[in-house]
Design a protein around this motif. Structure first.
Motif, PDB file in Angstrom:
ATOM      1  N   GLU A 133       0.862  -1.191   0.000  1.00 57.06           N
ATOM      2  CA  GLU A 133       0.000   0.000   0.000  1.00 57.06           C
ATOM      3  C   GLU A 133       0.896   1.238   0.000  1.00 57.06           C
ATOM      4  O   GLU A 133       1.798   1.357   0.846  1.00 57.06           O
ATOM      5  CB  GLU A 133      -0.916  -0.021   1.229  1.00 57.06           C
ATOM      6  CG  GLU A 133      -1.915  -1.192   1.168  1.00 57.06           C
ATOM      7  CD  GLU A 133      -2.576  -1.502   2.506  1.00 57.06           C
ATOM      8  OE1 GLU A 133      -2.556  -0.623   3.398  1.00 57.06           O
ATOM      9  OE2 GLU A 133      -3.079  -2.632   2.650  1.00 57.06           O
ATOM     10  N   TRP A 138       0.617   4.287   0.876  1.00 56.87           N
ATOM     11  CA  TRP A 138       0.688   5.206   2.020  1.00 56.87           C
ATOM     12  C   TRP A 138       1.793   4.804   3.004  1.00 56.87           C
ATOM     13  O   TRP A 138       2.332   5.655   3.721  1.00 56.87           O
ATOM     14  CB  TRP A 138      -0.660   5.312   2.735  1.00 56.87           C
ATOM     15  CG  TRP A 138      -1.043   4.089   3.522  1.00 56.87           C
ATOM     16  CD1 TRP A 138      -1.818   3.058   3.114  1.00 56.87           C
ATOM     17  CD2 TRP A 138      -0.639   3.770   4.869  1.00 56.87           C
ATOM     18  NE1 TRP A 138      -1.919   2.105   4.109  1.00 56.87           N
ATOM     19  CE2 TRP A 138      -1.217   2.524   5.197  1.00 56.87           C
ATOM     20  CE3 TRP A 138       0.155   4.408   5.825  1.00 56.87           C
ATOM     21  CZ2 TRP A 138      -1.015   1.909   6.437  1.00 56.87           C
ATOM     22  CZ3 TRP A 138       0.351   3.796   7.064  1.00 56.87           C
ATOM     23  CH2 TRP A 138      -0.237   2.564   7.355  1.00 56.87           C
ATOM     24  N   ASP A 174       4.848   3.512   2.333  1.00 61.45           N
ATOM     25  CA  ASP A 174       6.109   4.110   1.854  1.00 61.45           C
ATOM     26  C   ASP A 174       6.113   5.612   2.128  1.00 61.45           C
ATOM     27  O   ASP A 174       7.108   6.169   2.614  1.00 61.45           O
ATOM     28  CB  ASP A 174       6.269   3.884   0.340  1.00 61.45           C
ATOM     29  CG  ASP A 174       6.642   2.446   0.014  1.00 61.45           C
ATOM     30  OD1 ASP A 174       7.445   1.857   0.768  1.00 61.45           O
ATOM     31  OD2 ASP A 174       6.117   1.909  -0.974  1.00 61.45           O
ATOM     32  N   LYS A 175       4.982   6.248   1.834  1.00 64.81           N
ATOM     33  CA  LYS A 175       4.888   7.713   1.984  1.00 64.81           C
ATOM     34  C   LYS A 175       5.060   8.107   3.462  1.00 64.81           C
ATOM     35  O   LYS A 175       5.817   9.025   3.782  1.00 64.81           O
ATOM     36  CB  LYS A 175       3.528   8.179   1.449  1.00 64.81           C
ATOM     37  CG  LYS A 175       3.434   9.629   1.159  1.00 64.81           C
ATOM     38  CD  LYS A 175       2.249   9.943   0.247  1.00 64.81           C
ATOM     39  CE  LYS A 175       2.076  11.451   0.211  1.00 64.81           C
ATOM     40  NZ  LYS A 175       0.884  11.920   0.889  1.00 64.81           N
ATOM     41  N   SER A 176       4.372   7.410   4.350  1.00 64.59           N
ATOM     42  CA  SER A 176       4.450   7.755   5.781  1.00 64.59           C
ATOM     43  C   SER A 176       5.846   7.536   6.341  1.00 64.59           C
ATOM     44  O   SER A 176       6.272   8.221   7.278  1.00 64.59           O
ATOM     45  CB  SER A 176       3.492   6.890   6.603  1.00 64.59           C
ATOM     46  OG  SER A 176       2.190   7.146   6.221  1.00 64.59           O
TER      47      SER A 176
END
Ligand SMILES: Cc1cc2nc3c(=O)[nH]c(=O)nc-3n(C[C@H](O)[C@H](O)[C@H](O)COP(=O)(O)O)c2cc1C
Length: 193
Positions: free
Chosen positions: A161, A163, A165-167
């Motif tokens: 998912e 998000w 990686d982004k978080s």
């Protein structure tokens, strides 16, 4: 600035999901040029605590405790990877952490939590914070909480998912800032005690 970061995992279950979360954050740290070292209680196979490392006369502690003490003394910060067992932290994590104390001092810690459910282990993360504070490695504001870990991460630790990686970017930006700041302070003048 390259940092030395032990990643302390807290599960020894044979079907543990936590190894995926550990692999995820190890890879993210290494992508940033840090030396990230997995501390795996399954591999360490430490018994339930009898003597803390410091309770052994100098030079007589088991080799695996000497190696961990050396790693922790050289560390710049700690990443703790915790599951949530009955709304608190897994026993293997507490046991692994309790072997040491002063070796953690003057470094930040940050928490990656996970669970099979929707809350991503945040209740364990909150329960863990006072433990880390007592151990002199206070936990930082951000928590990387991964819900539904069974499907959120692949076996190799890559995120299914986007998000996650982004978080992890803001999460590790924050960790680096504090770890670098405290490293500079330690390097400049030692520590009060
Ligand atoms: C003893 C035990 C207690 C659990 N309690 C909770 C819980 O309170 N909250 C939750 O979200 N999941 C709970 N779970 C499910 C875990 O989130 C899930 O099994 C997770 O994969 C555990 O991490 P591990 O596989 O790395 O050991 C529990 C699992 C076990 C084994």
């Amino acid at each position: 600035m390259p940092l030395l970061v032990p990643v302390i995992l807290g599960s020894v279950r044979s079907d543990r999901q936590g190894i995926k979360a550990a692999r995820f954050i190890l890879a993210k740290l290494r992508e940033r040029g840090h030396e990230a070292v997995l501390v795996d209680p399954m591999e360490l196979d430490l018994p339930l605590l009898d003597r803390m490392y410091k309770e052994y006369p100098k030079g007589t502690a088991p080799e695996k405790l000497e190696r961990l003490a050396d790693l922790y003394r050289r560390a710049d910060g700690f990443v703790i990877v915790t599951a949530e067992y009955n709304q608190s932290i897994p026993p293997a994590l507490k046991n692994t952490l309790d072997y040491f104390l002063e070796e953690y001092f003057w470094r930040p810690s940050t928490i990656v939590s996970y669970s099979a459910g929707r809350f991503g282990g945040v209740r364990a993360a909150i329960a863990l914070r006072p433990v880390l504070a007592e151990m002199g490695m206070p936990s930082l504001p951000s928590i990387l909480a991964i819900p539904s870990i069974g499907k959120a991460l692949a076996d190799d630790g890559s995120a299914n998912e986007a998000w996650i990686d982004k978080s992890s970017v803001k999460f590790l930006d924050e960790f680096e800032w504090y770890a670098e700041a405290l490293k500079a302070k330690r390097d400049a003048g030692g520590v009060p005690y």
